[in-house]
Design a protein around this motif. Sequence first.
Motif, PDB file in Angstrom:
ATOM      1  N   GLY A 198      -0.089  -5.498  -3.233  1.00 36.87           N
ATOM      2  CA  GLY A 198      -0.986  -5.432  -4.376  1.00 36.87           C
ATOM      3  C   GLY A 198      -0.423  -4.488  -5.422  1.00 36.87           C
ATOM      4  O   GLY A 198       0.654  -3.916  -5.232  1.00 36.87           O
ATOM      5  N   PRO A 199      -1.151  -4.285  -6.505  1.00 36.92           N
ATOM      6  CA  PRO A 199      -0.605  -3.530  -7.649  1.00 36.92           C
ATOM      7  C   PRO A 199      -0.606  -2.013  -7.450  1.00 36.92           C
ATOM      8  O   PRO A 199       0.019  -1.302  -8.233  1.00 36.92           O
ATOM      9  CB  PRO A 199      -1.559  -3.905  -8.786  1.00 36.92           C
ATOM     10  N   GLY A 217       1.099  -0.964  -2.817  1.00 38.98           N
ATOM     11  CA  GLY A 217       2.067  -2.009  -2.490  1.00 38.98           C
ATOM     12  C   GLY A 217       3.214  -2.056  -3.481  1.00 38.98           C
ATOM     13  O   GLY A 217       4.395  -1.996  -3.093  1.00 38.98           O
ATOM     14  N   PRO A 271      -2.595  -4.073   4.143  1.00 36.74           N
ATOM     15  CA  PRO A 271      -3.547  -4.839   3.332  1.00 36.74           C
ATOM     16  C   PRO A 271      -4.831  -4.028   3.140  1.00 36.74           C
ATOM     17  O   PRO A 271      -5.217  -3.268   4.025  1.00 36.74           O
ATOM     18  CB  PRO A 271      -3.810  -6.087   4.196  1.00 36.74           C
ATOM     19  N   VAL A 272      -5.463  -4.186   1.996  1.00 35.21           N
ATOM     20  CA  VAL A 272      -6.685  -3.415   1.744  1.00 35.21           C
ATOM     21  C   VAL A 272      -7.871  -4.139   2.401  1.00 35.21           C
ATOM     22  O   VAL A 272      -8.051  -5.339   2.237  1.00 35.21           O
ATOM     23  CB  VAL A 272      -6.869  -3.191   0.214  1.00 35.21           C
ATOM     24  N   PRO A 273      -8.658  -3.418   3.222  1.00 25.67           N
ATOM     25  CA  PRO A 273      -9.757  -4.080   3.952  1.00 25.67           C
ATOM     26  C   PRO A 273     -10.856  -4.580   3.013  1.00 25.67           C
ATOM     27  O   PRO A 273     -11.086  -4.007   1.950  1.00 25.67           O
ATOM     28  CB  PRO A 273     -10.303  -2.967   4.862  1.00 25.67           C
ATOM     29  N   PHE A 313      -8.145  -8.394  11.385  1.00 23.56           N
ATOM     30  CA  PHE A 313      -7.408  -7.812  10.256  1.00 23.56           C
ATOM     31  C   PHE A 313      -6.533  -6.635  10.696  1.00 23.56           C
ATOM     32  O   PHE A 313      -5.369  -6.531  10.304  1.00 23.56           O
ATOM     33  CB  PHE A 313      -8.448  -7.326   9.240  1.00 23.56           C
ATOM     34  N   PHE A 364      -9.694   0.271  12.899  1.00 25.58           N
ATOM     35  CA  PHE A 364      -8.559   1.174  12.633  1.00 25.58           C
ATOM     36  C   PHE A 364      -8.201   1.967  13.893  1.00 25.58           C
ATOM     37  O   PHE A 364      -7.039   2.317  14.111  1.00 25.58           O
ATOM     38  CB  PHE A 364      -8.887   2.160  11.517  1.00 25.58           C
ATOM     39  N   ILE A 424      -4.256   8.182   4.863  1.00 31.16           N
ATOM     40  CA  ILE A 424      -4.575   8.583   3.484  1.00 31.16           C
ATOM     41  C   ILE A 424      -6.070   8.919   3.447  1.00 31.16           C
ATOM     42  O   ILE A 424      -6.911   8.020   3.358  1.00 31.16           O
ATOM     43  CB  ILE A 424      -4.250   7.447   2.488  1.00 31.16           C
ATOM     44  N   GLY A 434      -8.005  10.459   1.217  1.00 33.78           N
ATOM     45  CA  GLY A 434      -8.735  10.327  -0.051  1.00 33.78           C
ATOM     46  C   GLY A 434      -8.437   8.995  -0.716  1.00 33.78           C
ATOM     47  O   GLY A 434      -7.794   8.120  -0.142  1.00 33.78           O
TER      48      GLY A 434
END
Length: 221
Positions: A10-11, A14, A86-88, A110, A156, A182, A184
């Motif tokens: 993603g932007p 990623g 990937p973002v959940p 996922f 997770f 991560i 925050g």
Amino acid sequence: MTTFALVGAGPGLGLATARRFGKAGHSVALLARNKERLDSLVTALPEDGIQVRGYTADVLEPASLTTALQAASDELGPIEILQYSPVPRADFMKPLLDTDPSDLDAPLAFSVKGPITCVNAVLPGMRALGGGTLLFVNGGSAVRPNPRVAGTSIAFAGESAYAAMLHDALAPENIHATQLIIPGAISPDAEHSSPEVLAERLYALHTERDGFRHYAEPLPE
Ligand SMILES: NC(=O)c1ccc[n+]([C@@H]2O[C@H](COP(=O)([O-])OP(=O)(O)OC[C@H]3O[C@@H](n4cnc5c(N)ncnc54)[C@H](OP(=O)(O)O)[C@@H]3O)[C@@H](O)[C@H]2O)c1
């Protein structure tokens, strides 16, 4: 040169990690669901002279992951580094007491089945190369379960256990499994959690190969 494969392109994080590994000379394979968004990431990278291709895949559909990773290896060169980030989905993050067993199907697919599918797909290539790196990226609920986000906390934890076991099991084969937590929000002006700072951390985890779990910044009290 070998390939850096990014699952969940993603932007934000990623694109920054793709740029960092590409700058180091690796070819870059970007995997995500949306072809238009992938195309825009691919066009953003060759400006830096990076060899990059996008592959559509959905981590909830294991066959799509295996097909995409095989195509990337065939077209770009053997995958030496795999990043799983990937973002959940927002609906994985229900409060604990509102969570039914079926609410865990997608989070576990996922965060647990997806990583296992990817690792199984890239391991033969890493063994042929004589080594490799498996990078797992998670939020703070991976290490401190949060009852406001039960699905991701539980899933997770499973991903963390899998990755920690891989760390020990694959070390004798020079394949380094490591996790970056991560705590925050990722944001361009965050001192320790901007996409660029995190990309540098992930690149250092690959080159320095020092231990399993790392933190972008301390967990809040
Ligand atoms: N953002 C934060 O504040 C934050 C905080 C802590 C930890 N993290 C961690 O950082 C990583 C994400 O970084 P980011 O937030 O900057 O996101 P990003 O790298 O900008 O983008 C992640 C990409 O994941 C892809 N994705 C989502 N679901 C997918 C699926 N089912 N199959 C394949 N790809 C999928 C999406 O692309 P498509 O829609 O095209 O599939 C999305 O663009 C994750 O590991 C996350 O746990 C993020």
